[in-house]
Design a protein around this motif. Structure first.
Motif, PDB file in Angstrom:
ATOM      1  N   ASP A 118       0.590  -4.831  -6.965  1.00 21.11           N
ATOM      2  CA  ASP A 118      -0.694  -4.997  -7.656  1.00 21.11           C
ATOM      3  C   ASP A 118      -1.387  -6.277  -7.196  1.00 21.11           C
ATOM      4  O   ASP A 118      -2.593  -6.281  -6.919  1.00 21.11           O
ATOM      5  CB  ASP A 118      -0.484  -5.055  -9.176  1.00 21.11           C
ATOM      6  CG  ASP A 118      -0.248  -3.688  -9.786  1.00 21.11           C
ATOM      7  OD1 ASP A 118      -0.212  -2.696  -9.030  1.00 21.11           O
ATOM      8  OD2 ASP A 118      -0.091  -3.603 -11.014  1.00 21.11           O
ATOM      9  N   GLU A 119      -0.616  -7.360  -7.124  1.00 22.58           N
ATOM     10  CA  GLU A 119      -1.195  -8.641  -6.707  1.00 22.58           C
ATOM     11  C   GLU A 119      -1.759  -8.552  -5.301  1.00 22.58           C
ATOM     12  O   GLU A 119      -2.851  -9.064  -5.021  1.00 22.58           O
ATOM     13  CB  GLU A 119      -0.130  -9.745  -6.783  1.00 22.58           C
ATOM     14  CG  GLU A 119       0.225 -10.160  -8.206  1.00 22.58           C
ATOM     15  CD  GLU A 119       1.336 -11.191  -8.250  1.00 22.58           C
ATOM     16  OE1 GLU A 119       1.797 -11.611  -7.168  1.00 22.58           O
ATOM     17  OE2 GLU A 119       1.754 -11.566  -9.365  1.00 22.58           O
ATOM     18  N   ASP A 120      -1.002  -7.891  -4.400  1.00 21.40           N
ATOM     19  CA  ASP A 120      -1.476  -7.730  -3.020  1.00 21.40           C
ATOM     20  C   ASP A 120      -2.762  -6.912  -2.986  1.00 21.40           C
ATOM     21  O   ASP A 120      -3.723  -7.271  -2.290  1.00 21.40           O
ATOM     22  CB  ASP A 120      -0.398  -7.041  -2.167  1.00 21.40           C
ATOM     23  CG  ASP A 120       0.783  -7.945  -1.863  1.00 21.40           C
ATOM     24  OD1 ASP A 120       0.666  -9.161  -2.094  1.00 21.40           O
ATOM     25  OD2 ASP A 120       1.821  -7.439  -1.398  1.00 21.40           O
ATOM     26  N   ASP A 148      -4.826   2.297  -9.640  1.00 21.63           N
ATOM     27  CA  ASP A 148      -3.392   2.325  -9.905  1.00 21.63           C
ATOM     28  C   ASP A 148      -2.828   0.971 -10.307  1.00 21.63           C
ATOM     29  O   ASP A 148      -1.701   0.891 -10.785  1.00 21.63           O
ATOM     30  CB  ASP A 148      -2.640   2.818  -8.654  1.00 21.63           C
ATOM     31  CG  ASP A 148      -3.056   4.224  -8.261  1.00 21.63           C
ATOM     32  OD1 ASP A 148      -3.072   5.094  -9.142  1.00 21.63           O
ATOM     33  OD2 ASP A 148      -3.375   4.443  -7.077  1.00 21.63           O
ATOM     34  N   VAL A 149      -3.580  -0.092 -10.085  1.00 23.47           N
ATOM     35  CA  VAL A 149      -3.062  -1.434 -10.376  1.00 23.47           C
ATOM     36  C   VAL A 149      -3.343  -1.809 -11.825  1.00 23.47           C
ATOM     37  O   VAL A 149      -4.091  -1.134 -12.526  1.00 23.47           O
ATOM     38  CB  VAL A 149      -3.679  -2.490  -9.425  1.00 23.47           C
ATOM     39  CG1 VAL A 149      -3.413  -2.120  -7.975  1.00 23.47           C
ATOM     40  CG2 VAL A 149      -5.173  -2.638  -9.664  1.00 23.47           C
ATOM     41  N   HIS A 153       0.822  -1.210   0.000  1.00 23.20           N
ATOM     42  CA  HIS A 153       0.000   0.000   0.000  1.00 23.20           C
ATOM     43  C   HIS A 153       0.858   1.263   0.000  1.00 23.20           C
ATOM     44  O   HIS A 153       0.526   2.255  -0.632  1.00 23.20           O
ATOM     45  CB  HIS A 153      -0.949   0.001   1.208  1.00 23.20           C
ATOM     46  CG  HIS A 153      -0.255   0.038   2.540  1.00 23.20           C
ATOM     47  ND1 HIS A 153       0.120  -1.097   3.206  1.00 23.20           N
ATOM     48  CD2 HIS A 153       0.119   1.083   3.326  1.00 23.20           C
ATOM     49  CE1 HIS A 153       0.697  -0.763   4.354  1.00 23.20           C
ATOM     50  NE2 HIS A 153       0.714   0.550   4.438  1.00 23.20           N
ATOM     51  N   ARG A 154       2.009   1.210   0.702  1.00 21.31           N
ATOM     52  CA  ARG A 154       2.885   2.384   0.739  1.00 21.31           C
ATOM     53  C   ARG A 154       3.579   2.567  -0.612  1.00 21.31           C
ATOM     54  O   ARG A 154       3.727   3.691  -1.102  1.00 21.31           O
ATOM     55  CB  ARG A 154       3.910   2.235   1.869  1.00 21.31           C
ATOM     56  CG  ARG A 154       4.700   3.505   2.104  1.00 21.31           C
ATOM     57  CD  ARG A 154       5.080   3.682   3.557  1.00 21.31           C
ATOM     58  NE  ARG A 154       5.937   2.636   4.065  1.00 21.31           N
ATOM     59  CZ  ARG A 154       5.703   1.980   5.193  1.00 21.31           C
ATOM     60  NH1 ARG A 154       4.622   2.223   5.912  1.00 21.31           N
ATOM     61  NH2 ARG A 154       6.539   1.052   5.622  1.00 21.31           N
ATOM     62  N   PHE A 155       3.980   1.469  -1.217  1.00 19.63           N
ATOM     63  CA  PHE A 155       4.624   1.537  -2.532  1.00 19.63           C
ATOM     64  C   PHE A 155       3.676   2.150  -3.557  1.00 19.63           C
ATOM     65  O   PHE A 155       4.061   3.031  -4.335  1.00 19.63           O
ATOM     66  CB  PHE A 155       5.046   0.124  -2.957  1.00 19.63           C
ATOM     67  CG  PHE A 155       5.755   0.066  -4.284  1.00 19.63           C
ATOM     68  CD1 PHE A 155       7.074   0.461  -4.401  1.00 19.63           C
ATOM     69  CD2 PHE A 155       5.104  -0.388  -5.424  1.00 19.63           C
ATOM     70  CE1 PHE A 155       7.727   0.405  -5.624  1.00 19.63           C
ATOM     71  CE2 PHE A 155       5.738  -0.446  -6.640  1.00 19.63           C
ATOM     72  CZ  PHE A 155       7.062  -0.047  -6.742  1.00 19.63           C
ATOM     73  N   LEU A 156       2.416   1.705  -3.556  1.00 22.00           N
ATOM     74  CA  LEU A 156       1.438   2.232  -4.504  1.00 22.00           C
ATOM     75  C   LEU A 156       1.127   3.699  -4.222  1.00 22.00           C
ATOM     76  O   LEU A 156       0.908   4.485  -5.150  1.00 22.00           O
ATOM     77  CB  LEU A 156       0.158   1.401  -4.463  1.00 22.00           C
ATOM     78  CG  LEU A 156       0.277  -0.017  -5.026  1.00 22.00           C
ATOM     79  CD1 LEU A 156      -0.995  -0.820  -4.753  1.00 22.00           C
ATOM     80  CD2 LEU A 156       0.568  -0.005  -6.523  1.00 22.00           C
TER      81      LEU A 156
END
Length: 707
Positions: free
Chosen positions: A291-293, A459-460, A218-221
């Protein structure tokens, strides 16, 4: 490696189960059908395991397709050797495959290609041999009109060497390992944006640094979104000196004039070619994982929402609340059909409260309303409060229903086709009421991304997101089963084996010929062939059918078996449906055959115990704290009722009856470590929370789970 061995290696499932599942998938069988009706063939695999087999099957097929394309390209270039062909065929992932192809890949004009055209490749080869005694004299021989000095000659040779270094698989893999283990991701605010109001939600990342391998998805995105919106700059870093030294240790064998030039070429290769390429690759891999997460979280949430508790076939009065524009009211019968609609104005500026109360009281009596559904948008709390004060003649339950996506539905083609003579406000109210009756049946009409139960869904990877969400919807629809005589086209389209075209044909046939009276009659629908019937029949229900099995999950292919069981115990099928005591006495082992095993027999008995029963819980009423109307009313330490309205990897959001949802961080969900938020709370779960922190300016509320 062959497909079967590849999937077995990846999944650790039995070879026989995987082989049979592949065969069924190749026959266009769906995951719900396989998991429910082909347990003997798969070894009782569930939907998740079958989904994994399908995913690895698609990955393998994509890899094989790319191998064929590369081999064809190498053959056309006349560079394909037996050794290279074996390496390509033995590759087990796309990264290794692309590394093999990299030296032969057609490139746009590069500095190395320009140097080759200038005739400098022989010099580069001599330099790489590291045996040239007088490099300056040797380089002089390559001076020409294009390269007029020794320095430009050596620079050109270095460009070629840098490209060779860049193409070495061992060096690329070594740098990949360093990035994977030691890379950091950092972000800095763009100075001109530091006071931008829209940038404030990303304030935490104005000066951020963290290990790339440990950063939560979540932080990366969030960081990537902030960069995309132009508020911060993101950078990936490793110890470049250490990386270059490792490269030099692999390549340089002597200390002479050649080694000095190679050293410069290695530095150039790292800074200009290797690190930019491989850091981008690492970012892509991290993005794919994030994205998968995120998609997994979204899928879990969607499943919980779709399988949310329905109120059932009740007569509903639904209200889409509002202030200036009024509250839109619709009355629905037990099947969700519209019977009446109008608008009332109980709130400011009109304040026609008395008239509104009289109108609702009248409509509740006139339409024999059993429950009231109120949308949770603007004016929801105020509407709920005045409705709950009305003294109805009969008991009427009042529910607050999520409006998420209702506006998307009301403006959609589906809604226009359903209610062509009504505007979007009426359609939105109808959707709110129908959601209370059956969340699954109504929510399948809305693009899942618009329902608002995920993190960073925009965003994914949108293709992967849609595929995953469609799979979830299909699973939920087939888990519950649907009434073919009342289901909408949208709902029908998700039934195993049907799809949009056949769903449309079912609706047309139903409108022209009336309700289906048996499962056999479904075969008369145009385009619904034997395969589609096989896949769909077990998930379609027909109420009050002559054959009671038509309203159960028993597949028609097993009707003869059920009849035989009934005959053997000298009963009619109808006699033992719901008779648990009688069903438990049936000696199932006597009916095992080459096609039907114990798992199917046990499923049949379980279904006959409660045929056609909806496995979902029933909707329950809920009341927020009436004293809390805005974020300003909150005080630290307060205990409040709330409803979980979103779940993420870092915690869950809770609706406490005001505009802003509060966050229960994962650390405040339990006294022990929480690995999976969904293991603690469920979407739409009614809970009690404690207020820990209130930031009125940033509109943030921190909560803790009490119970």
């Amino acid at each position: 490696m062959q497909l079967l061995s590849y999937i077995v290696q990846q999944t650790r499932l039995s070879s026989k189960s995987v082989e049979n599942t592949i065969s069924l998938l190749n026959e266009a069988c769906t995951i719900p059908f396989i998991s429910r009706y082909r347990k003997e063939m798969t070894g009782n695999l569930d939907e998740v395991e079958i989904g994994d087999i399908l995913r690895y099957k698609e990955l393998f097929e994509a890899l094989e397709k790319r191998k064929k394309a590369i081999l064809k390209a190498l053959e056309e270039q006349d560079v394909l050797t037996l050794e290279l062909e074996q390496k390509v065929n033995n590759s087990q992932d796309l990264i290794a495959l692309e590394d093999l192809y990299l030296p032969f890949k057609k490139k746009r004009k590069t500095k190395a290609e320009t140097a080759r055209l200038q005739g400098l490749e022989p010099l580069a080869k001599m330099m790489m041999s590291q045996r040239v005694q007088n490099l300056e004299a040797t380089a002089t021989k390559y001076i020409s009109k294009e390269v007029e000095t020794i320095e430009t000659v050596l620079e050109g040779a270095r460009f070629i060497i840098a490209e060779w270094v860049n193409e070495r698989t061992d060096i690329r893999n070594n740098i990949r390992q360093q990035i994977e283990r030691f890379a950091t991701i950092s972000s800095k605010v763009i100075k001109t944006k530091i006071d931008d109001e829209k940038a404030q939600k990303f304030k935490d990342y104005f000066d951020w640094n963290e290990s790339l391998k440990n950063i939560p998805s979540h932080r990366f995105l969030a960081i990537l979104r902030a960069e995309k919106e132009g508020f911060i700059r993101v950078k990936i870093e490793i110890d470049s000196e250490k990386a270059i030294q490792k490269m030099e240790d692999r390549i340089i064998r002597t200390q002479n004039e050649c080694s000095s030039e190679i050293q410069l070429a290695i530095q150039d290769a790292f800074k200009r070619l290797l690190f930019p390429s491989l850091s981008n690759e690492a970012l892509s891999i991290a993005k794919e994982k994030a994205d998968e997460d995120a998609i997994t979280v979204f899928s879990k949430n969607l499943k919980q929402l779709l399988l949310g508790a329905p109120l059932g076939e009740k007569r509903i009065l639904a209200i889409d609340p509002g202030f200036r524009s009024g509250c839109k009211i619709v009355c629905l019968n037990a099947q969700g059909d519209l019977e009446h609609n109008e608008t009332i104005y109980p709130h400011a500026p009109q304040n026609n409260l008395i008239e509104a109360i009289k109108k609702i009281s009248f409509l509740v009596d006139a339409h024999k309303i059993e429950a009231i559904a109120i949308g949770n948008g603007t004016a929801s709390r105020e509407t709920e409060q005045f409705v709950k004060k009305i003294q109805f003649k009969n008991q009427v339950e009042v529910f607050v229903v999520s409006e998420a996506g209702a506006s998307i539905y009301s403006a959609s083609k589906i809604a226009r086709d359903e209610f062509p003579t009504f505007d979007v406000t009426v359609r939105g109210s109808i959707s709110i009421g129908r959601r209370l009756q059956d969340p699954l049946a109504e929510l399948v009409k809305i693009d899942a991304k618009s329902i608002g139960v995920g993190q960073y869904q925009h965003d994914v990877d949108q293709t992967k997101l849609k595929k995953s969400l469609d799979t979830v919807v299909e699973s939920c629809v087939n888990t519950i089963g649907i009434n073919i005589n009342t289901a909408s086209e949208s709902l029908l389209s998700y039934v195993s084996g049907i799809g949009p075209k056949i769903a449309q044909n079912i609706i047309i046939y139903r409108n022209e010929n009336g309700s289906f009276t048996s499962r056999t009659a479904i075969k008369k629908v145009p385009s619904l062939g034997a395969k589609a019937f096989e896949q769909a029949a077990g998930f379609l229900r027909i109420k009050n059918a002559k054959n009671p099995l038509d309203d159960s999950a028993v597949h028609p292919e097993n009707y003869t078996l059920v009849d035989k069981i009934a005959k053997d115990i000298k009963k009619n099928v109808a006699d033992f449906i719901g008779n648990k005591e009688l069903l438990n006495k049936i000696p199932l082992k006597n009916y095992i055959s080459t096609t039907v095993g114990l798992p199917t027999l046990e499923d049949i008995i379980k279904e006959l115990e409660k045929p056609g029963v909806d496995p979902r819980a029933k909707a329950k009423m809920f009341s927020f704290d009436a004293t809390i109307k805005t974020i300003a009313d909150l005080r630290i330490g307060q205990l409040l009722p709330g409803i979980v309205n979103n779940i993420t990897n870092f915690g869950c959001f809770v609706d406490i009856g005001i505009k802003e949802s509060g966050l229960i961080h994962v650390s405040n969900l339990s006294d022990t470590f929480v690995k999976d938020v969904s293991a603690i709370v469920n979407l739409q779960q009614q809970i009690i929370v404690k207020v820990l922190e209130v930031d009125v300016v940033r509109k943030r509320i921190q909560l803790a789970l009490v119970k």
